[in-house]
Scaffold this active site. Sequence first.
Site, PDB file in Angstrom:
ATOM      1  N   SER A 181       0.838  -1.196   0.000  1.00 33.34           N
ATOM      2  CA  SER A 181       0.000   0.000   0.000  1.00 33.34           C
ATOM      3  C   SER A 181       0.880   1.256   0.000  1.00 33.34           C
ATOM      4  CB  SER A 181      -0.959  -0.042   1.194  1.00 33.34           C
ATOM      5  OG  SER A 181      -2.010   0.895   1.031  1.00 33.34           O
ATOM      6  N   ASP A 205      -0.020  -4.056  -4.122  1.00 35.51           N
ATOM      7  CA  ASP A 205      -1.165  -3.172  -4.324  1.00 35.51           C
ATOM      8  C   ASP A 205      -0.835  -1.738  -3.893  1.00 35.51           C
ATOM      9  OD1 ASP A 205      -3.673  -3.164  -5.547  1.00 35.51           O
ATOM     10  OD2 ASP A 205      -4.711  -2.991  -3.642  1.00 35.51           O
ATOM     11  N   ARG A 217       5.656   8.274  -6.853  1.00 37.21           N
ATOM     12  CA  ARG A 217       5.132   6.916  -6.725  1.00 37.21           C
ATOM     13  C   ARG A 217       6.175   5.897  -7.177  1.00 37.21           C
ATOM     14  NH1 ARG A 217       0.684   6.284 -11.663  1.00 37.21           N
ATOM     15  NH2 ARG A 217       2.184   5.833 -13.326  1.00 37.21           N
ATOM     16  N   ASP A 222      13.284   2.402 -10.016  1.00 36.71           N
ATOM     17  CA  ASP A 222      13.663   2.276  -8.607  1.00 36.71           C
ATOM     18  C   ASP A 222      14.575   1.095  -8.302  1.00 36.71           C
ATOM     19  OD1 ASP A 222      12.072   4.485  -8.228  1.00 36.71           O
ATOM     20  OD2 ASP A 222      10.324   3.337  -7.577  1.00 36.71           O
ATOM     21  N   HIS A 282       3.849 -20.903  -7.389  1.00 35.51           N
ATOM     22  CA  HIS A 282       2.909 -21.671  -8.201  1.00 35.51           C
ATOM     23  C   HIS A 282       1.984 -20.830  -9.076  1.00 35.51           C
ATOM     24  CE1 HIS A 282       0.843 -20.203  -4.741  1.00 35.51           C
ATOM     25  NE2 HIS A 282      -0.299 -20.769  -5.048  1.00 35.51           N
TER      26      HIS A 282
END
Length: 330
Positions: A181, A205, A217, A222, A282
């Site tokens: 977040s 997310d 953001r 990065d 998986h």
Amino acid sequence: MFRVLLLVCVAASVTTGVPVYEATPLNSHIIEFPGGDGQMHVVDLSEPPDMEVLYEIQRNPANNLYLLFTRRNPDTAQTLIMNNEDSIRYSYYNPNLETVVIAHGWLSNQNTDINAAIRTVYLQKKDVNVIVLDWRRLAMSGYVTAATGVPNVGRGLGQFLRFLNRVTGASFRNMHLIGFSLGAHLVGNAGRELGGDIARVTGLDPAGPLWHYNSNRISAADAVYVEAIHTDGGVLGLGIGTEVAHADFFPNGGNSQPGCLTGICDHNRAWELFASTVTHNHLIANKCESSWQLTWNSCRGTDQLPLGNDDIRKFGIGMYRVNTGRRYPF
């Protein structure tokens, strides 16, 4: 319960260099956003940030907690202190092993579920250094204040990792930063502080409100490899929901998750999926050639990439979709 009503925001700056964000007048500036307590909290995106807290964070990046867990101390942390070489030398930190850093989100701390979940699966899988970043001094502030201060906390983490490198010789190319977040944007800024030399950054997310058009953001610049796992995007989502990385994963389309009835569940599913893939590796995603394919579950490309996992040398580019189950291990 209403979901996020506004996701489009713009950034401005003050003379101190601390970014301040405003809500656009297109819709209501009142939203609900989840905290680490598992509850939705009403947020006014137009409220001014607490500058006193922000100035403190900007002045002193060492005021966050860096908590080390290894196989020698899997449950009881050792505190690593920035600019205190003895705290590193007399700890169990091993510069020859991979270093995994975990950053929580808003209204959270070292005891939030994401930290224990990811720490445990890593230490069960292999011998690594796990550092839990507790940035509660800022994270327990109002959402606008926390979001505004995230870049400075991220830069502080980057400075701490540079200090760790100087003291121990630990290579940036052996470090993986994981954030959930608001923490996703935080670890992005940490990687940026180090010139993108970190091996891998994973955004779970990444938060949407105040970040859609925010230059701070998380981004592909990065780290050597940056990935994002989007589980609650879309117009009404809590996550940013758009491509931000080298590889962007959209489980089940990236908007809602099987077995979830709330936005909190969808949002948290990002770190739950990641933790599961560290153990099982998986969830193999198919590359999508367009947003249409992504939305309509028609990504059939032969180019596949595993979602998550612990491979520090992982690399891929593009949008990927994988369909999952309702319950662990998904």
